[in-house]
Design an enzyme around this catalytic site. Structure first.
Site, PDB file in Angstrom:
ATOM      1  N   LEU A  58       0.629  -1.196  -0.043  1.00 13.35           N
ATOM      2  CA  LEU A  58       0.061  -0.036  -0.109  1.00 13.35           C
ATOM      3  C   LEU A  58       1.061   1.091   0.176  1.00 13.35           C
ATOM      4  CD1 LEU A  58      -2.698  -0.829   2.876  1.00 13.35           C
ATOM      5  CD2 LEU A  58      -3.229  -0.604   0.211  1.00 13.35           C
ATOM      6  N   ASP A  59       0.545   2.237  -0.759  1.00 17.80           N
ATOM      7  CA  ASP A  59       1.459   3.265  -0.742  1.00 17.80           C
ATOM      8  C   ASP A  59       1.277   4.027   0.533  1.00 17.80           C
ATOM      9  OD1 ASP A  59      -0.462   5.914  -0.766  1.00 17.80           O
ATOM     10  OD2 ASP A  59      -0.999   4.736  -2.873  1.00 17.80           O
ATOM     11  N   ARG A  60       2.426   4.960   0.730  1.00 19.33           N
ATOM     12  CA  ARG A  60       2.543   5.663   1.920  1.00 19.33           C
ATOM     13  C   ARG A  60       1.356   6.307   2.629  1.00 19.33           C
ATOM     14  NH1 ARG A  60       7.044  10.438   3.127  1.00 19.33           N
ATOM     15  NH2 ARG A  60       7.034  10.301   5.439  1.00 19.33           N
ATOM     16  N   SER A 116      -1.795   5.424   2.029  1.00 16.92           N
ATOM     17  CA  SER A 116      -2.988   4.650   1.947  1.00 16.92           C
ATOM     18  C   SER A 116      -3.106   3.987   3.305  1.00 16.92           C
ATOM     19  CB  SER A 116      -2.996   3.737   0.802  1.00 16.92           C
ATOM     20  OG  SER A 116      -3.323   4.475  -0.397  1.00 16.92           O
TER      21      SER A 116
END
Length: 265
Positions: free
Chosen positions: A104-106, A108
């Protein structure tokens, strides 16, 4: 003992998924008996000494499957050269080394699987399996039927059309809309990039389920073990979705007998 491919050895020992193990090999971080290796090399688990970043790879551990409720502001890595907070900081009390399954990106948040079982991780992430991932997304705008249709039918990203996604409108206000999006593939920052292309500002993005396994009421920043039924459900989802994907390729979307999921609730 028979020789096995190095990336398979690393995944079985809980170092990383096979895909990440390949990246470590290509980056020159893996050595066998003190010598650099190449992708495709094989090892004898009983005789060879394998190191990653100078640290020797230990014996295989009991397979462990974790669900983490990832907070915003954490990167999905075990370490970060820029000194940013990593999900590994939240898993120090697991007792064994585990690695994230996908990412998951930072900015999210939500459900992130972690494991030391490379085969399980590969089943969850392999492009052929299409394990469904559910996201609750808050937008700072309304969303039109045309935009819903584009999400559902797919759009061009990086020169390739995205797989059809399911999308449901949960709630609507003049300046805020909450939708649930189900992806069947896992491109980098896919939802954010699709929304950006459609000029839909994302306020919040949270993964709430994967393969039918739900995040539920797990507190932010906390983790728990998956029970055997959940592990089985995820593996079943990987196989079932793989068959659905094959049907789609052969017969088109109609061959799947799927419901048109572009509804407003």
């Amino acid at each position: 003992m028979a020789l096995i491919r190095l990336q398979k050895f690393l995944s079985e020992r809980g170092v990383a998924s096979r895909r990440k193990a390949e990246e470590l090999i290509l980056a020159g971080k893996v050595k066998v008996n003190g010598r650099p290796v190449e992708l495709g090399d094989k090892v004898d688990p009983m005789k060879d000494i394998v190191t990653v970043g100078g640290k020797r790879v230990g014996e295989a551990e009991t397979p462990t499957y974790i669900m983490l409720n990832k907070p915003r502001g954490y990167v999905t890595t075990l370490s970060d050269e820029q000194g940013r907070k990593c999900v590994a900081d939240l898993l120090g009390d697991v007792g064994v080394r585990v690695f994230p399954v996908g990412r998951l990106d930072r900015e999210s948040e939500g459900l992130l699987l972690c494991t030391n079982d490379g085969d399980f991780a590969n089943a969850m992430m392999h492009p052929s399996t299409h394990v469904p991932k559910n996201y609750r997304v808050t937008l700072r705008s309304e969303i039109t039927d045309e935009q819903l249709n584009i999400f559902h039918d797919g759009m061009m990203l990086d020169g390739r059309k995205t797989a059809p996604a399911d999308i449901f409108v949960i709630s609507e206000q003049p300046d805020r809309t909450v939708v649930e999006i189900v992806l069947y593939e896992g491109r980098n920052r896919q939802i954010r990039r699709m929304c950006e292309q459609l000029q839909l500002p994302v306020i919040r993005l949270k993964r709430v389920a994967m393969g039918g396994v739900k995040l539920g009421m797990l507190p932010v920043g906390k983790w728990r073990h998956l029970d055997p039924k959940e592990v089985k459900a995820l593996l079943m989802a990987a196989q079932v979705q793989k068959k659905i994907a094959a049907s789609y390729i052969k017969h088109g979307r109609e061959g799947q007998d799927r419901v048109d999921n572009r509804t407003r609730r």
